[in-house]
Write an enzyme that holds these catalytic residues in place. Structure first.
Site, mmCIF file in Angstrom:
data_model
loop_
_atom_site.group_PDB
_atom_site.id
_atom_site.type_symbol
_atom_site.label_atom_id
_atom_site.label_comp_id
_atom_site.label_asym_id
_atom_site.label_seq_id
_atom_site.Cartn_x
_atom_site.Cartn_y
_atom_site.Cartn_z
ATOM 1 N N ARG A 185 0.780 -1.252 0.016
ATOM 2 C CA ARG A 185 -0.037 0.044 -0.200
ATOM 3 C C ARG A 185 0.593 1.500 0.001
ATOM 4 O O ARG A 185 0.309 2.241 -0.501
ATOM 5 C CB ARG A 185 -0.961 -0.212 1.198
ATOM 6 C CG ARG A 185 -0.267 0.056 2.600
ATOM 7 C CD ARG A 185 -1.178 -0.288 3.674
ATOM 8 N NE ARG A 185 -0.594 -0.249 4.849
ATOM 9 C CZ ARG A 185 -0.371 0.741 5.310
ATOM 10 N NH1 ARG A 185 -0.924 2.054 4.973
ATOM 11 N NH2 ARG A 185 0.111 1.119 6.927
ATOM 12 N N ARG A 194 11.011 -0.456 8.794
ATOM 13 C CA ARG A 194 11.356 -1.005 9.991
ATOM 14 C C ARG A 194 13.021 -1.344 9.668
ATOM 15 O O ARG A 194 13.462 -1.709 8.861
ATOM 16 C CB ARG A 194 10.892 -2.333 10.560
ATOM 17 C CG ARG A 194 9.487 -1.885 10.637
ATOM 18 C CD ARG A 194 9.033 -1.190 11.991
ATOM 19 N NE ARG A 194 7.788 -0.922 12.381
ATOM 20 C CZ ARG A 194 6.796 -0.122 11.968
ATOM 21 N NH1 ARG A 194 7.444 0.831 11.158
ATOM 22 N NH2 ARG A 194 5.571 -0.306 12.421
ATOM 23 N N GLU A 248 14.387 2.413 19.466
ATOM 24 C CA GLU A 248 13.663 3.663 19.565
ATOM 25 C C GLU A 248 12.693 3.638 20.937
ATOM 26 O O GLU A 248 12.526 2.617 21.399
ATOM 27 C CB GLU A 248 12.563 3.460 18.509
ATOM 28 C CG GLU A 248 13.180 3.433 16.776
ATOM 29 C CD GLU A 248 12.243 3.730 15.999
ATOM 30 O OE1 GLU A 248 10.839 3.839 16.187
ATOM 31 O OE2 GLU A 248 12.497 3.249 14.472
ATOM 32 N N HIS A 264 11.634 8.792 12.984
ATOM 33 C CA HIS A 264 10.495 7.819 12.924
ATOM 34 C C HIS A 264 9.224 8.932 12.521
ATOM 35 O O HIS A 264 8.194 8.389 13.630
ATOM 36 C CB HIS A 264 10.130 6.767 13.931
ATOM 37 C CG HIS A 264 9.300 5.493 13.269
ATOM 38 N ND1 HIS A 264 9.532 4.307 14.091
ATOM 39 C CD2 HIS A 264 8.613 5.497 12.332
ATOM 40 C CE1 HIS A 264 8.573 3.466 13.212
ATOM 41 N NE2 HIS A 264 8.113 4.277 12.455
#
Length: 327
Positions: free
Chosen positions: A154, A236, A265, A285
């Site tokens: 997507r 990722r 993170e 991020h």
């Protein structure tokens, strides 16, 4: 219901229009990041509903077993950070809309921003100008170059369309199904993974991190890239073999990288070598962090809470729990 929201770093959710959906609930927002089980157990002791902002905090069995009042976890997207089986055993509903058919335009836009920033050296030139200097180097043009999309889902589909708008040659690699979809949409497909890494001028990752994709990009893959190529990761960090990107950049293949994700993170304290490298553009991020995207995501998350409160849970990822809900 007593709703606890974790990891809202800038207390942003209260500023969204959709926050009004929680007006009938007792809401507590935590703006710092905590992973320690004891601290989380204390914070969440009275909560019967937990709102998660993507995968910022792991919700594992040792914590869940210390939250006897918790009845619902509401979030959006995938849930590798939640021990769903434990939730089912304890009678906790996990509601999460996977939005498989709705592209994240915010993430796609950031990806393209990083590609432009890396190829045109935008951060370096901004730094140079603000330091009282003029031009500090020379960038590269994207037109007629080859854009490699690894994972035609997507987000990958949207980034591919941006490449077409920039008159790039778009080539896709991924599963057989992904390559077939890409071909049907008029894009090129690499004949092998090796060819993909050897020939692309820009490679952008768009894969979900599951066991089958962990470390799917190896040191050998990166070593095949051109010295002028750019490696982009807004998906990722775990998709890349641990430490391989730093080693590859130091050896000059690829020559540039742009990353929005890290092995640890939130990344604070400048303890990642990528942050010290002049040939890397780093962002914290923020692929999905826009007001528009959050209005969309949290409207659904808050709707899940209201549906549960009304006795009709929606987007339940552990339906077996419905026969043994906590009172």
């Amino acid at each position: 219901m007593k709703v606890a929201i974790l990891d809202d770093y800038f207390d942003t959710l209260r500023t969204l229009e959709c926050f009004s959906k929680l007006r009938d609930h007792d809401v507590t927002v935590f703006t710092d990041h905590v992973q320690d089980t004891d601290q989380l157990a204390q914070r969440l002791a009275e909560a019967d509903t937990l709102v998660l902002i993507r995968e910022r905090t792991d919700i594992r069995t040792p914590l869940l077993e210390r939250l006897p009042k918790l009845r619902l976890i509401s979030q959006r997207s995938v849930f590798p950070h939640i021990d769903v089986e434990t939730c089912t055993r304890l009678g906790i509903v996990v509601s999460s809309d996977l939005h498989a058919d709705s592209p994240s335009y915010a993430a796609a836009e950031l990806t393209w921003g990083l590609i432009l920033a890396a190829t045109r050296r935008i951060p370096q030139e901004v730094t140079s100008l603000k330091a009282g200097r003029w031009q500090s180097g020379i960038g590269r043009t994207l037109r007629s170059k080859t854009l490699g999309i690894y994972g035609y889902g997507r987000i990958g589909r949207v980034v591919a369309s941006y490449g077409r708008a920039f008159a790039m040659n778009v080539v896709v690699w991924g599963r057989d199904q992904s390559r077939a979809k890409a071909q049907a949409d008029g894009y090129g497909v690499a004949s092998t993974k090796e060819e993909f890494f050897e020939t692309c001028d820009v490679i952008s990752l768009h894969l979900r991190l599951v066991e089958a994709t962990r470390a799917i990009v190896t040191a050998a893959d990166l070593d095949r890239m051109k010295p002028t190529a750019v490696f982009v990761n807004t998906s990722r960090a775990g998709l890349v073999e641990s430490g391989a990107l730093v080693t590859a950049l130091r050896s000059g293949r690829p020559g540039l990288a742009a990353v929005d994700v890290y092995e640890t993170e939130p990344l604070v304290g400048r303890d990642d070598p990528l942050l010290a490298m002049d040939n890397v553009v780093c962002t914290p991020h923020i692929g999905y962090v826009t007001t528009d995207e959050w209005e969309l995501q949290f409207a659904e998350i808050f709707d899940q809470i209201n549906a549960f409160a009304a006795g009709s849970p929606i987007n339940v990822v552990n339906p077996d729990v419905l026969s043994s809900l906590r009172p």
